[in-house]
Write an enzyme that holds these catalytic residues in place. Structure first.
Site, mmCIF file in Angstrom:
data_model
loop_
_atom_site.group_PDB
_atom_site.id
_atom_site.type_symbol
_atom_site.label_atom_id
_atom_site.label_comp_id
_atom_site.label_asym_id
_atom_site.label_seq_id
_atom_site.Cartn_x
_atom_site.Cartn_y
_atom_site.Cartn_z
ATOM 1 N N GLU A 59 0.802 -1.303 0.064
ATOM 2 C CA GLU A 59 0.080 0.002 -0.089
ATOM 3 C C GLU A 59 0.786 1.076 -0.012
ATOM 4 O O GLU A 59 1.949 1.437 0.852
ATOM 5 C CB GLU A 59 -0.994 -0.122 1.051
ATOM 6 C CG GLU A 59 -1.715 1.267 1.521
ATOM 7 C CD GLU A 59 -2.545 1.255 2.678
ATOM 8 O OE1 GLU A 59 -3.392 1.963 3.176
ATOM 9 O OE2 GLU A 59 -2.120 0.501 3.704
ATOM 10 N N LYS A 75 -9.490 2.415 -3.106
ATOM 11 C CA LYS A 75 -9.788 1.869 -1.999
ATOM 12 C C LYS A 75 -11.174 2.254 -1.617
ATOM 13 O O LYS A 75 -11.681 3.525 -1.582
ATOM 14 C CB LYS A 75 -8.774 2.016 -0.601
ATOM 15 C CG LYS A 75 -9.068 1.640 0.630
ATOM 16 C CD LYS A 75 -8.218 1.849 1.773
ATOM 17 C CE LYS A 75 -8.451 1.046 3.007
ATOM 18 N NZ LYS A 75 -7.543 1.590 4.151
ATOM 19 N N CYS A 116 -5.250 -2.574 2.738
ATOM 20 C CA CYS A 116 -5.250 -2.313 3.994
ATOM 21 C C CYS A 116 -6.232 -3.107 4.806
ATOM 22 O O CYS A 116 -6.418 -4.365 4.561
ATOM 23 C CB CYS A 116 -5.279 -1.103 4.497
ATOM 24 S SG CYS A 116 -4.866 -0.528 6.119
#
Length: 513
Positions: free
Chosen positions: A268, A332, A381
């Site tokens: 990430e 995301k 994440c």
């Protein structure tokens, strides 16, 4: 000892409940001291037996939950210490404050359990209520299903096989029922031991006695730069960080077979440059990629309006081929409150989010299939911690989790995050690759077995073949429904036990009344 707990008076029961909550957290990753639950859960039941009132029962659950979450989430303080001059003052209050609303779920659990009669009805009520409220914790206020009790089994693939049927919440229900057995006597413990042996046998058969899926013939290269959070966004470190990832990629790719596709995976926000917009950065990355390789890299993506003003920032994954072409991006969708955006802006006087602009959310789960790679579901994440929410409608061939756990340093946090990822592989029957900034990076097969690993605090790369996918598991088809039905049934039986007892003694008596 359990009898003594039930006889405590004054504030001592609350202190005992708090200490039992602290003790129960030792069962969580990475310690996995599961036997402590054989004391913590019966101890909580004993305290409930002596509660005397519903209000007291709720406070006991709150104290237990507060201790449990303070011990389980202490690592959050490490994120504040990445900028101690700015946020260090929050360290004493942040984790206890976060644990307060989480403890409220345990307060509701014990309030429900207290309504049932002592003994096996209260045991069932505690397990069923805890499971249902743990599921609810993963939904309300954007959800936070971190450290579900079922994760205590993630130390090995064998005890995770049941997750393919009932998911992590089903494991939570089974764990609580088994852990409570000492409160019910020796016969119950013997029955529990027999049930555990049977489950272990069935899990071993599924793990070793069933056919293995065919591998798709793709290699994975996980690149772990081991960049500390304090240095990550410094202007003078942008090129050194990027060069480190390029060098690690070049070294790792040199060992990869050239007769099959290669997915090079960076964590990430590994790229300090905006790969979707920065063509020069993509050309540098392409130079270290073999012809058959695709880079799947974490990178911020930006959008500007016609006047050149920044409109949105996205926490993204970018797919880049060896010709420096951008093959696709994923933004995301499930953002971290206070970490990536500030909830209730204007009402909270401080800004904890790093940077002046909040991240914007993407549209949700998608399947990406860059040229030469089987379709995968990207998870950035903590998107990976949400059971039954990691795949789009069209089932992918594998799961990809990229994360920056550098925020949490050398603590239990990265291991707890890893355990959640491993559970998603076992639940869905899909292999999972995970690249973490400072570790732990790993590859798990579709049964949750570890195939490759780079430890916490290590820099380097690891090469592994992408394992094959299993047919959709029961959990992949039904999600959390099975576990919730089981938990609801257990709770219903517990609360209706007095009525059932009357009916057994006098089946016709209820109709006369």
């Amino acid at each position: 000892m359990l009898t003594k707990l039930s006889l405590l008076t004054g504030r001592r029961p609350l202190l005992a409940a708090f200490l039992l909550g602290l003790l129960s957290a030792l069962a969580l990753p990475p310690l996995y001291l599961v036997p402590v639950l054989l004391l913590a859960i019966p101890g909580l039941l004993a305290l409930l037996d002596g509660a005397g009132s519903a209000r007291r029962a709720a406070w006991l659950g709150f104290a237990f939950g507060w201790g449990h979450h303070i011990a389980g989430l202490y690592w959050i303080s490490h994120a504040l210490l990445t900028d101690p001059w700015r946020w260090g003052w929050l360290v004493p209050v942040a984790v206890p404050g976060i644990a307060l609303p989480l403890a409220a779920y345990l307060a509701l659990t014990t309030l429900i359990a207290w309504q049932a009669r002592p003994g096996w009805p209260r045991t069932l009520a505690l397990a069923g209520g805890w499971t249902l409220l743990e599921w609810l914790r993963g939904l309300l206020f954007t959800g936070f299903p971190w450290n579900a009790i079922g994760t205590v089994w993630a130390f090995d693939a064998l005890p995770l096989q049941g997750a393919a049927l009932v998911g992590v919440h089903g494991l939570t229900l089974a764990t609580l029922l088994l852990a409570a057995l000492p409160a019910l006597g020796r016969r119950a413990m013997a029955g529990g031991a027999a049930a555990l042996a049977l489950l272990a046998g069935l899990s071993a058969w599924r793990l070793h006695g069933t056919a293995e899926p065919e591998a798709p013939g793709v290699n994975l290269l996980l690149v772990q730069g081991n960049i500390q959070q304090e240095a990550k966004w410094r202007e003078d470190q942008r090129w050194p960080i990027f060069r480190r990832y390029l060098e690690l990629t070049r070294e790792g790719a040199a060992a990869a077979p050239t007769d099959r596709p290669l997915a090079v995976i960076w964590p990430e926000t590994a790229s300090p440059f905006l790969l979707p917009q920065d063509e020069a950065a993509r050309r540098y990355a392409a130079q270290v990629l073999p012809p058959q390789a695709v880079l799947l890299a974490g990178s911020v993506r930006a959008e500007w309006d016609a006047q050149g003003q920044l409109r949105h920032l996205y926490n993204s994954l970018s797919a880049v081929d060896a010709r420096a072409e951008l093959l696709g991006t994923y933004d995301k969708a499930h953002l971290v409150p206070f970490g990536e955006y500030m909830p209730l802006r204007g009402l909270i006087p401080i800004r904890v989010v790093q940077g002046a602009v909040d991240f914007a959310a993407g549209p949700g789960p998608v399947a990406m299939a860059p040229a030469g790679l089987p379709a995968f579901s990207p998870l950035i994440c903590y998107e990976v911690i949400f059971p039954a929410a990691v795949t789009p409608a069209e089932r992918p061939a594998w799961l990809l989790n990229i994360t920056n756990d550098a925020w949490f340093g050398f603590s239990t946090g990265p291991y707890q995050h890893l355990a959640a990822a491993r559970l998603r592989a076992a639940e869905e029957g899909l292999p999972l690759a995970r690249a973490a900034q400072t570790g732990v990076s790993a590859v798990f097969d579709a049964k949750g077995r570890q195939v490759a690993r780079l430890g916490l605090g290590q820099g380097g790369s690891v090469l592994a073949a992408l394992p094959g996918a299993l047919p959709p598991t029961l959990f992949a088809q039904w999600g959390n429904v099975t576990a919730l039905l089981l938990a609801g049934s257990v709770l219903l039986v517990a609360l209706l036990q007095p009525l059932l007892s009357v009916w057994r003694k006098n089946p016709a008596g209820l109709s006369h009344k």
